[in-house]
Design an enzyme around this catalytic site. Sequence first.
Site, PDB file in Angstrom:
ATOM      1  N   ASP A  89       0.848  -1.189   0.000  1.00  0.00           N
ATOM      2  CA  ASP A  89       0.000   0.000   0.000  1.00  0.00           C
ATOM      3  C   ASP A  89       0.882   1.236   0.000  1.00  0.00           C
ATOM      4  O   ASP A  89       2.098   1.153   0.179  1.00  0.00           O
ATOM      5  CB  ASP A  89      -0.973  -0.012   1.181  1.00  0.00           C
ATOM      6  CG  ASP A  89      -0.271  -0.030   2.531  1.00  0.00           C
ATOM      7  OD1 ASP A  89       0.934   0.256   2.582  1.00  0.00           O
ATOM      8  OD2 ASP A  89      -0.930  -0.332   3.535  1.00  0.00           O
ATOM      9  N   ASP A 262      -7.598  -7.552   0.513  1.00  0.00           N
ATOM     10  CA  ASP A 262      -6.739  -7.691   1.688  1.00  0.00           C
ATOM     11  C   ASP A 262      -7.523  -7.242   2.906  1.00  0.00           C
ATOM     12  O   ASP A 262      -8.442  -6.423   2.790  1.00  0.00           O
ATOM     13  CB  ASP A 262      -5.475  -6.831   1.564  1.00  0.00           C
ATOM     14  CG  ASP A 262      -5.758  -5.368   1.923  1.00  0.00           C
ATOM     15  OD1 ASP A 262      -5.513  -4.969   3.083  1.00  0.00           O
ATOM     16  OD2 ASP A 262      -6.268  -4.631   1.050  1.00  0.00           O
ATOM     17  N   CYS A 300     -13.108 -28.660   7.655  1.00  0.00           N
ATOM     18  CA  CYS A 300     -11.841 -28.003   7.324  1.00  0.00           C
ATOM     19  C   CYS A 300     -10.681 -28.988   7.424  1.00  0.00           C
ATOM     20  O   CYS A 300     -10.620 -29.800   8.341  1.00  0.00           O
ATOM     21  CB  CYS A 300     -11.611 -26.816   8.261  1.00  0.00           C
ATOM     22  SG  CYS A 300     -10.088 -25.916   7.955  1.00  0.00           S
ATOM     23  N   CYS A 302      -7.395 -27.888   7.499  1.00  0.00           N
ATOM     24  CA  CYS A 302      -6.187 -27.174   7.927  1.00  0.00           C
ATOM     25  C   CYS A 302      -5.490 -27.949   9.052  1.00  0.00           C
ATOM     26  O   CYS A 302      -6.077 -28.842   9.672  1.00  0.00           O
ATOM     27  CB  CYS A 302      -6.519 -25.753   8.380  1.00  0.00           C
ATOM     28  SG  CYS A 302      -7.249 -25.625  10.036  1.00  0.00           S
ATOM     29  N   CYS A 305      -7.434 -27.872  12.464  1.00  0.00           N
ATOM     30  CA  CYS A 305      -8.650 -28.687  12.563  1.00  0.00           C
ATOM     31  C   CYS A 305      -8.344 -30.172  12.478  1.00  0.00           C
ATOM     32  O   CYS A 305      -9.108 -30.993  13.003  1.00  0.00           O
ATOM     33  CB  CYS A 305      -9.636 -28.279  11.471  1.00  0.00           C
ATOM     34  SG  CYS A 305     -10.369 -26.647  11.745  1.00  0.00           S
ATOM     35  N   HIS A 331      -5.831 -21.492  10.924  1.00  0.00           N
ATOM     36  CA  HIS A 331      -7.175 -21.870  10.500  1.00  0.00           C
ATOM     37  C   HIS A 331      -7.860 -20.759   9.698  1.00  0.00           C
ATOM     38  O   HIS A 331      -8.409 -21.007   8.616  1.00  0.00           O
ATOM     39  CB  HIS A 331      -8.057 -22.240  11.685  1.00  0.00           C
ATOM     40  CG  HIS A 331      -9.503 -22.361  11.294  1.00  0.00           C
ATOM     41  ND1 HIS A 331     -10.012 -23.471  10.669  1.00  0.00           N
ATOM     42  CD2 HIS A 331     -10.526 -21.464  11.372  1.00  0.00           C
ATOM     43  CE1 HIS A 331     -11.294 -23.274  10.383  1.00  0.00           C
ATOM     44  NE2 HIS A 331     -11.631 -22.068  10.805  1.00  0.00           N
TER      45      HIS A 331
END
Length: 366
Positions: A89, A262, A300, A302, A305, A331
Amino acid sequence: MSFNLFTQDGEARRGQLVTAHGVVQTPCFMPVGTAATVKAMTPEDLTEIGTQILLGNTFHLMLRPGIEIIQQFGGLHDFMGWTGPILTDSGGFQVFSLGKLRQITEQGVTFRSPVNGDQVFLGPEESMDIQRCLNTDVAMCFDECTAYPATREEAEHSMNLSMRWAARCLEHGVGSHQQLFGIVQGGMYEDLRFESLHILKDMDFQGYAIGGLSVGEPKEDFYRIVNFIGPQLPGQKPRYLMGVGKPLDLLTAIRAGIDMFDCVLPTRNARNGQLFTHQGIVNIRNSRYRQTDAPPDESCRCYTCRNFSLAYLHHLDKCREILGAHLCTVHNLYYYHELMQQVRDAIEQSAFNAYYQQVKNQYSPG
């Protein structure tokens, strides 16, 4: 460096952004690395969960550690150990957030450093120079983020100043391998947004962003502006909505033709015990989870999880253990990246509206 648009489902777009440090499949979500790090995550962690591109913060990096230090490493990539693409940015939003600590003129912004109180000046040319030194893949024009609420006169004055600054950014230029994006401003006024966009289109930037949203406006105004200006952004250039947001906000913007996002929300909320799941939001600080042996999200895959229970995450949070912040961040970012992958698949299958409704049902009250 290019943007390739593969297919559309209504206004929703499936594309690909090619940068000097890799290819980004769109729509995509960019985790925020304010101080040259995504909080609680290593670059290896980010790669494993599917991160394609990060956002770096010009304002904070210029203040600490300082651009001269990052230059010693050849740029932000080597300094932070991330080999993929980075978008920076311009510092405009951070300057806006300083409030009374800043003074805006035609030349730029003078402000007191929140780090040590020193007087600092940042203008369009300075922002371009800093982003060139950071050596990132996508640089953003220096702009003034219009406050909310703002009268039409205030919003018009702010938008015109940002457009003059955009012209100076373009004239000053960035690195030869960097893409420069213009930022559409204009507050909550459609005619000002329309005027801003056409001024920027005449400058022919390599990408276009919508700024000045998620600054306190009601949700209906947010949706109104996104749905108005999103489909009008140049069709063969990447489209970026800055600082947004919640899962349903992302999908609403994708439905209006946006490609890139974002937001600090998934990482900040993770550190405060709030998880995004396929069943909606789960707050692990709730005492109901003290003995729950199920994972945060049965759907999930991930690392968190697959290996840990809600009871364990509840315990880590209560003890303020650093591991808890890490596991929750893993997660939430995995969920956001999976959300974008499923969006890309749905667009390719001409099934985006059905997928949008599915996510909307997950986050509906009750």
